[in-house]
Design a protein around this motif. Structure first.
Motif, short mmCIF file in Angstrom:
data_model
loop_
_atom_site.label_atom_id
_atom_site.label_comp_id
_atom_site.label_asym_id
_atom_site.label_seq_id
_atom_site.Cartn_x
_atom_site.Cartn_y
_atom_site.Cartn_z
N HIS A 259 1.39 -1.37 -0.36
CA HIS A 259 0.04 -0.31 0.02
C HIS A 259 1.25 1.31 -0.20
N GLU A 260 0.79 2.03 -1.13
CA GLU A 260 0.87 3.05 -1.17
C GLU A 260 0.80 4.70 -0.50
N ASN A 261 1.21 4.55 0.50
CA ASN A 261 0.47 6.25 1.40
C ASN A 261 1.27 6.93 1.48
N THR A 262 1.07 8.13 2.03
CA THR A 262 1.62 8.87 2.62
C THR A 262 1.85 9.09 4.35
N GLY A 263 1.09 8.42 4.47
CA GLY A 263 0.89 8.38 6.20
C GLY A 263 1.28 7.03 6.71
N TRP A 264 2.44 6.17 5.91
CA TRP A 264 3.24 5.37 6.42
C TRP A 264 4.07 5.06 7.65
N THR A 265 4.46 6.12 7.51
CA THR A 265 5.33 6.07 8.95
C THR A 265 5.10 6.23 9.94
N ALA A 266 3.60 7.60 9.89
CA ALA A 266 3.02 6.90 11.13
C ALA A 266 1.70 5.51 11.47
N SER A 267 2.75 4.28 10.76
CA SER A 267 1.95 3.12 11.05
C SER A 267 2.71 2.10 12.06
N ARG A 268 3.13 1.24 13.42
CA ARG A 268 3.79 -0.02 13.02
C ARG A 268 3.14 -0.96 12.38
N PRO B 165 -12.25 -8.65 -6.34
CA PRO B 165 -11.77 -9.97 -5.43
C PRO B 165 -11.01 -10.50 -6.91
N ASP B 166 -10.74 -9.32 -8.10
CA ASP B 166 -10.28 -10.00 -8.95
C ASP B 166 -8.66 -10.11 -8.62
N ARG B 167 -8.38 -9.17 -8.28
CA ARG B 167 -6.99 -8.39 -7.94
C ARG B 167 -6.31 -8.17 -6.34
N PRO B 168 -6.87 -8.88 -5.79
CA PRO B 168 -6.66 -8.63 -3.81
C PRO B 168 -5.23 -8.16 -3.70
N ALA B 169 -3.90 -8.65 -4.73
CA ALA B 169 -3.04 -7.29 -4.32
C ALA B 169 -2.55 -6.07 -4.48
N LEU B 170 -3.95 -5.49 -4.99
CA LEU B 170 -3.81 -4.27 -4.99
C LEU B 170 -5.04 -3.82 -3.92
N ALA B 171 -5.18 -4.45 -3.13
CA ALA B 171 -5.67 -3.82 -2.24
C ALA B 171 -4.64 -2.64 -1.80
N ARG B 172 -5.78 -1.65 -0.93
CA ARG B 172 -6.09 -0.21 -0.61
C ARG B 172 -5.94 -0.03 1.16
N ILE B 173 -5.30 0.48 1.70
CA ILE B 173 -6.08 0.96 3.29
C ILE B 173 -7.15 1.73 3.19
N VAL B 174 -7.95 1.18 4.08
CA VAL B 174 -9.40 2.60 3.71
C VAL B 174 -9.89 2.77 5.30
N SER B 175 -9.26 2.38 5.91
CA SER B 175 -9.54 2.94 7.45
C SER B 175 -8.42 2.28 8.65
N ALA B 176 -7.77 3.74 8.95
CA ALA B 176 -6.71 3.39 9.99
C ALA B 176 -6.84 4.64 10.84
N PRO B 177 -6.14 4.59 11.88
CA PRO B 177 -6.19 5.30 13.08
C PRO B 177 -5.76 6.53 12.56
N TRP B 178 -4.38 6.29 11.46
CA TRP B 178 -3.21 7.23 11.26
C TRP B 178 -3.83 8.02 10.12
N LEU B 179 -4.94 7.04 8.84
CA LEU B 179 -4.93 7.82 7.89
C LEU B 179 -6.02 8.66 7.40
N SER B 180 -5.19 9.77 6.89
CA SER B 180 -5.39 11.23 5.82
C SER B 180 -5.69 11.75 4.79
N HIS B 181 -6.25 12.34 4.30
CA HIS B 181 -5.89 12.42 2.49
C HIS B 181 -5.92 13.47 2.92
N TRP B 182 -5.46 14.35 3.94
CA TRP B 182 -4.64 15.99 3.55
C TRP B 182 -3.89 16.02 2.12
N VAL B 183 -2.80 14.91 2.31
CA VAL B 183 -1.45 15.52 1.00
C VAL B 183 -2.68 15.64 -0.21
#
Length: 131
Positions: free
Chosen positions: A69-78, A89-107
């Motif tokens: 998952h490419e995301n600008t909030g990666w440094t906040a995760s552990r 379901p046809d391409r699960p390897a392209l999953a995206r994180i949609v909910s996490a305590p540190w996830l932000s769309h400001w960038v």
């Protein structure tokens, strides 16, 4: 002589807006139509140009998937943190994180604003140069 310098900010802005729109469209499609699963952050894949979180989850079919998952909030995760992913379901390897305590769309908004300012600047410079 025709000066083409107004095209530089205009083209840079168009490219930035295209990347932001493509990323937003992909995420919205997964959020609306994708399957959801709980995932665990298991590590990171870093290169000289990108940093991606690696998450592990199971699809509804029971298949174990490791997705980057490419995301600008990666440094906040552990490692070990539980997040929610959406996946096709046809391409699960392209999953995206949609909910996490540190996830932000400001960038994404920041880059969208930058692209719009560059487009406007290029148009203004073009108007002033070519009128």
């Amino acid at each position: 002589m025709v000066h083409l310098y107004p095209l530089l900010p205009l083209l840079a802005g168009v490219v930035i807006l295209w990347v932001v729109a493509r990323d937003t469209r992909l995420e919205l499609r997964l959020v609306r139509h994708g399957m959801r699963a709980k995932a665990r952050v298991i590590g990171y894949h870093e290169t000289s140009t990108a940093s991606r979180m690696i998450v592990q989850f199971r699809t509804e079919d029971g298949e174990e998937v490791h997705a980057e998952h490419e995301n600008t909030g990666w440094t906040a995760s552990r490692a070990g943190e539980i997040v929610t992913v959406a996946y096709d379901p046809d391409r699960p390897a392209l999953a995206r994180i949609v909910s996490a305590p540190w996830l932000s769309h400001w960038v994404r908004g920041l880059f969208g604003g930058l692209g719009a300012v560059l487009v406007f600047t290029g148009l203004l410079l073009g108007y002033l140069e070519w009128r």
